[in-house]
Design a protein around this motif. Structure first.
Motif, PDB file in Angstrom:
ATOM      1  N   LEU A 158       0.806  -1.222   0.000  1.00 24.42           N
ATOM      2  CA  LEU A 158       0.000   0.000   0.000  1.00 24.42           C
ATOM      3  C   LEU A 158       0.839   1.272   0.000  1.00 24.42           C
ATOM      4  N   VAL A 159       2.173   1.134  -0.015  1.00 26.31           N
ATOM      5  CA  VAL A 159       3.039   2.324   0.014  1.00 26.31           C
ATOM      6  C   VAL A 159       4.080   2.228  -1.095  1.00 26.31           C
ATOM      7  N   ASN A 160       4.646   3.393  -1.462  1.00 24.77           N
ATOM      8  CA  ASN A 160       5.712   3.404  -2.461  1.00 24.77           C
ATOM      9  C   ASN A 160       7.065   3.279  -1.777  1.00 24.77           C
ATOM     10  N   ASP A 161       8.121   3.186  -2.560  1.00 22.09           N
ATOM     11  CA  ASP A 161       9.462   2.977  -2.012  1.00 22.09           C
ATOM     12  C   ASP A 161       9.879   4.113  -1.075  1.00 22.09           C
ATOM     13  N   LEU A 216       9.584   5.105   6.617  1.00 14.17           N
ATOM     14  CA  LEU A 216       9.119   4.337   7.770  1.00 14.17           C
ATOM     15  C   LEU A 216      10.258   3.512   8.353  1.00 14.17           C
ATOM     16  N   ARG A 217      11.061   2.869   7.499  1.00 13.81           N
ATOM     17  CA  ARG A 217      12.195   2.089   7.995  1.00 13.81           C
ATOM     18  C   ARG A 217      13.122   2.956   8.839  1.00 13.81           C
ATOM     19  N   ALA A 218      13.411   4.171   8.345  1.00 15.07           N
ATOM     20  CA  ALA A 218      14.319   5.059   9.071  1.00 15.07           C
ATOM     21  C   ALA A 218      13.742   5.462  10.417  1.00 15.07           C
ATOM     22  N   GLN A 219      12.446   5.729  10.458  1.00 16.97           N
ATOM     23  CA  GLN A 219      11.830   6.167  11.710  1.00 16.97           C
ATOM     24  C   GLN A 219      11.773   5.027  12.723  1.00 16.97           C
ATOM     25  N   LEU A 220      11.493   3.819  12.255  1.00 17.94           N
ATOM     26  CA  LEU A 220      11.471   2.676  13.169  1.00 17.94           C
ATOM     27  C   LEU A 220      12.865   2.423  13.738  1.00 17.94           C
ATOM     28  N   SER A 221      13.888   2.577  12.902  1.00 16.19           N
ATOM     29  CA  SER A 221      15.265   2.387  13.369  1.00 16.19           C
ATOM     30  C   SER A 221      15.666   3.458  14.366  1.00 16.19           C
ATOM     31  N   SER A 222      15.148   4.666  14.183  1.00 17.80           N
ATOM     32  CA  SER A 222      15.491   5.741  15.117  1.00 17.80           C
ATOM     33  C   SER A 222      14.941   5.472  16.506  1.00 17.80           C
ATOM     34  N   ILE A 223      13.824   4.739  16.570  1.00 11.87           N
ATOM     35  CA  ILE A 223      13.229   4.386  17.862  1.00 11.87           C
ATOM     36  C   ILE A 223      13.878   3.128  18.419  1.00 11.87           C
ATOM     37  N   ASN A 224      13.976   2.085  17.593  1.00 12.79           N
ATOM     38  CA  ASN A 224      14.480   0.781  18.041  1.00 12.79           C
ATOM     39  C   ASN A 224      15.386   0.207  16.957  1.00 12.79           C
ATOM     40  N   SER A 225      16.677   0.342  17.154  1.00  9.97           N
ATOM     41  CA  SER A 225      17.631  -0.155  16.156  1.00  9.97           C
ATOM     42  C   SER A 225      18.051  -1.596  16.421  1.00  9.97           C
ATOM     43  N   VAL A 226      17.544  -2.206  17.485  1.00  9.98           N
ATOM     44  CA  VAL A 226      17.939  -3.559  17.863  1.00  9.98           C
ATOM     45  C   VAL A 226      17.014  -4.612  17.281  1.00  9.98           C
TER      46      VAL A 226
END
Length: 369
Positions: free
Chosen positions: A186-189, A195-205
């Motif tokens: 449902l999303v483009n690249d 989203l990947r970057a924001q999730l990593s900024s919260i939890n990179s583990v």
């Protein structure tokens, strides 16, 4: 018969081997796809005997029609045994009563999945299964899996909360051992990369997976052993994690107060000093240079303890923590402590300096003794 002969007649007691059942907490914001994931598990021919506790249903669920929840407001539950070997249960409480009742059926299943409500902070629920002595005689917490909606996750993460309140969606991501990014079609690249970057900024583990219709390979979310340090990758993931505090790309409007912080300190410290450090950061709390209290949501680390030949894994959820000895240090290996914190208002130097102070205190005490 003499006393010595009596003693010889006493049979040797052999301790019974207790097989514990792993519990995985499935969490995620409303509409992310938790129930879709569980329906998939319940209907696939995977050969596993999994007990699934559903705490929340999507409308039109075929499984929901097979059960009854609540009559005149009281707790009511019904177990449904499915053709693929799974057991399914619906409950209105937080799952503890269901777990206790489920354990009476022990032997019919070898895994438990517990779905939380979409607005729940999984921390207290996970902590409850992690430290409950009676439950822990039969089960153990295997890990937390968070399902996020690729289309609307950022919207949930951006939702403003009152001061001092952590966004539930942010908390669910922060506490995850595995993050499933669902509905990627449902999303483009560009949106997916943001989203990947924001999730990593919260939890990179956390390990990340990307799916459509929540169809995952079960080995990727089961048998994580995320809390005992025995998993094949538990030590590696700590040493490979990156604390990219305030460096994530993507939307600059995202609340950056919840981040991952990682640091390394050489040397060893005594167990009492490690306990004192954990008590300080988890219970007494520490303030960052801006005067804000650092709130630890999740912590994991590899530590080196004086006179202990093995690495010691430290785990924490909110204010609860535990230690487990794992693999041996090599004789030629440099003893190293690596700690990963996920939480609010974290500041790396303050945490690292506090830990280094504990190591230096031990070094000083050893030199003067």
């Amino acid at each position: 018969m003499s006393g010595s002969e009596d003693e010889e007649c006493i049979p040797e007691l052999v301790p019974a081997e207790i097989t514990k059942v792993p519990v995985t907490v499935i969490t995620g914001f409303l509409g992310a796809g938790k129930t879709t994931l569980l329906n998939y598990i319940l209907t696939e021919q995977h050969g596993k005997r999994i007990a699934v506790i559903l705490n929340e249903f999507g409308e039109g669920s075929a499984i929901e029609k097979s059960m009854s929840i609540g009559q005149s407001g009281e707790l009511y539950e019904e177990w449904l045994e499915l053709r693929n070997g799974c057991l399914c249960c619906s409950v209105k409480d937080n799952g503890v009563q269901a777990i206790e009742n489920l354990m009476k059926k022990k032997g019919k299943f070898d895994y438990i999945l517990l779905e939380t409500t979409g607005l729940a902070d999984p921390g207290p629920i996970a902590s409850m299964f992690w430290i409950d002595e009676e439950l822990c005689s039969d089960i153990y917490l295997d890990g937390i899996v968070t399902v996020v909606d690729a289309k609307f996750c950022l919207q949930h993460l951006l939702e403003q909360k009152p001061d001092g309140v952590i966004n539930e969606a942010v908390s669910q991501v922060a506490l995850a051992d595995v993050i499933i990014i669902n509905k990627t079609d449902l999303v483009n690249d560009e949106e997916l990369n943001d989203l990947r970057a924001q999730l990593s900024s919260i939890n990179s583990v956390a390990r990340r997976m990307e799916t459509q219709q929540a169809q995952v390979d079960l080995p990727q979310i089961l048998d994580l052993n995320a809390y005992d340090g025995r998993s094949r990758s538990s030590v590696d993931e700590i040493f490979n994690s990156k604390g990219n505090q305030n460096t994530a790309g993507g939307s600059h409007h995202l609340d950056k107060t919840v981040t991952t912080v990682t640091f390394e300190v050489e040397g060893s410290l005594i167990k009492a000093a490690l306990n004192e450090f954990m008590d300080t950061v988890l219970w007494e709390k520490v303030t960052n240079p801006g005067g804000n209290t650092m709130d630890i949501l999740r912590m994991k680390g590899v530590t080196s303890i004086v006179d202990c030949p093995r690495r010691v894994i430290v785990q924490a959820v909110h204010e609860l923590y535990d230690r487990q000895e794992t693999t041996l240090w090599e004789e030629s290996e440099q003893r190293m402590n690596r700690l990963v914190f996920i939480g609010k208002n974290l500041e790396k130097e303050t945490l690292q300096n506090l830990f280094m102070m504990k190591v230096e205190e031990q070094t000083s005490n050893s030199g003067s003794s």
